[in-house]
Design a protein around this motif. Sequence first.
Motif, PDB file in Angstrom:
ATOM      1  N   SER A 103     -25.894 -75.613 -77.815  1.00  0.00           N
ATOM      2  CA  SER A 103     -24.836 -74.616 -77.646  1.00  0.00           C
ATOM      3  C   SER A 103     -24.762 -74.150 -76.191  1.00  0.00           C
ATOM      4  O   SER A 103     -25.762 -74.170 -75.469  1.00  0.00           O
ATOM      5  CB  SER A 103     -25.102 -73.404 -78.541  1.00  0.00           C
ATOM      6  OG  SER A 103     -25.110 -73.773 -79.899  1.00  0.00           O
ATOM      7  N   ARG A 144     -22.292 -71.049 -73.824  1.00  0.00           N
ATOM      8  CA  ARG A 144     -21.258 -70.010 -73.837  1.00  0.00           C
ATOM      9  C   ARG A 144     -20.655 -69.913 -72.452  1.00  0.00           C
ATOM     10  O   ARG A 144     -21.360 -69.659 -71.471  1.00  0.00           O
ATOM     11  CB  ARG A 144     -21.840 -68.664 -74.253  1.00  0.00           C
ATOM     12  CG  ARG A 144     -20.790 -67.555 -74.422  1.00  0.00           C
ATOM     13  CD  ARG A 144     -21.442 -66.304 -74.959  1.00  0.00           C
ATOM     14  NE  ARG A 144     -20.481 -65.262 -75.307  1.00  0.00           N
ATOM     15  CZ  ARG A 144     -20.200 -64.219 -74.545  1.00  0.00           C
ATOM     16  NH1 ARG A 144     -20.817 -64.066 -73.379  1.00  0.00           N
ATOM     17  NH2 ARG A 144     -19.327 -63.323 -74.936  1.00  0.00           N
ATOM     18  N   TYR A 157     -13.984 -65.744 -73.393  1.00  0.00           N
ATOM     19  CA  TYR A 157     -15.252 -66.419 -73.615  1.00  0.00           C
ATOM     20  C   TYR A 157     -15.046 -67.611 -74.543  1.00  0.00           C
ATOM     21  O   TYR A 157     -14.136 -67.610 -75.373  1.00  0.00           O
ATOM     22  CB  TYR A 157     -16.262 -65.445 -74.216  1.00  0.00           C
ATOM     23  CG  TYR A 157     -16.288 -64.128 -73.471  1.00  0.00           C
ATOM     24  CD1 TYR A 157     -15.531 -63.052 -73.921  1.00  0.00           C
ATOM     25  CD2 TYR A 157     -17.022 -63.976 -72.290  1.00  0.00           C
ATOM     26  CE1 TYR A 157     -15.511 -61.860 -73.222  1.00  0.00           C
ATOM     27  CE2 TYR A 157     -17.007 -62.781 -71.594  1.00  0.00           C
ATOM     28  CZ  TYR A 157     -16.255 -61.730 -72.062  1.00  0.00           C
ATOM     29  OH  TYR A 157     -16.217 -60.550 -71.356  1.00  0.00           O
ATOM     30  N   GLN A 210     -17.559 -69.797 -76.978  1.00  0.00           N
ATOM     31  CA  GLN A 210     -18.852 -70.134 -77.574  1.00  0.00           C
ATOM     32  C   GLN A 210     -18.741 -71.540 -78.129  1.00  0.00           C
ATOM     33  O   GLN A 210     -17.920 -71.804 -79.001  1.00  0.00           O
ATOM     34  CB  GLN A 210     -19.209 -69.148 -78.690  1.00  0.00           C
ATOM     35  CG  GLN A 210     -20.517 -69.462 -79.374  1.00  0.00           C
ATOM     36  CD  GLN A 210     -21.709 -69.287 -78.460  1.00  0.00           C
ATOM     37  OE1 GLN A 210     -21.828 -68.291 -77.762  1.00  0.00           O
ATOM     38  NE2 GLN A 210     -22.603 -70.278 -78.466  1.00  0.00           N
TER      39      GLN A 210
END
Length: 121
Positions: free
Chosen positions: A17, A19, A79, A81
Amino acid sequence: QVQLVESGGGLVQAGGSLRLSCAASGYIFRINSMGWYRQAPGKKRELVASITSAGTTTYADSVKGRFTISRDNAKNGVYLQMSSLKPEDTAVYYCEADIKPTLLRAVEVAWGQGTQVTVSV
């Protein structure tokens, strides 16, 4: 003059992951939609996700269920994610915003400088 500054790119293994963050600054009366685009080597820039000022979101089919876009209107920020990353997500990611600088000026499209996201196998 409006500036968009991105951060959060990097190298990650497949399945991982990241961000991404983007903040707008300068002459800002109102920000309409904000979004994230990406461009892989040899390919056209494509929309990844967008979000309106009311919070309505749109996603490319290739990222649905894996990426989430959000925004903080108080901070003029957007943002992204990104989860369950795949090697094909490797690209330069660009922040984009439709900004009305003052009450009397027309909406302008602003772009960030881009941030590299690399997903290794």
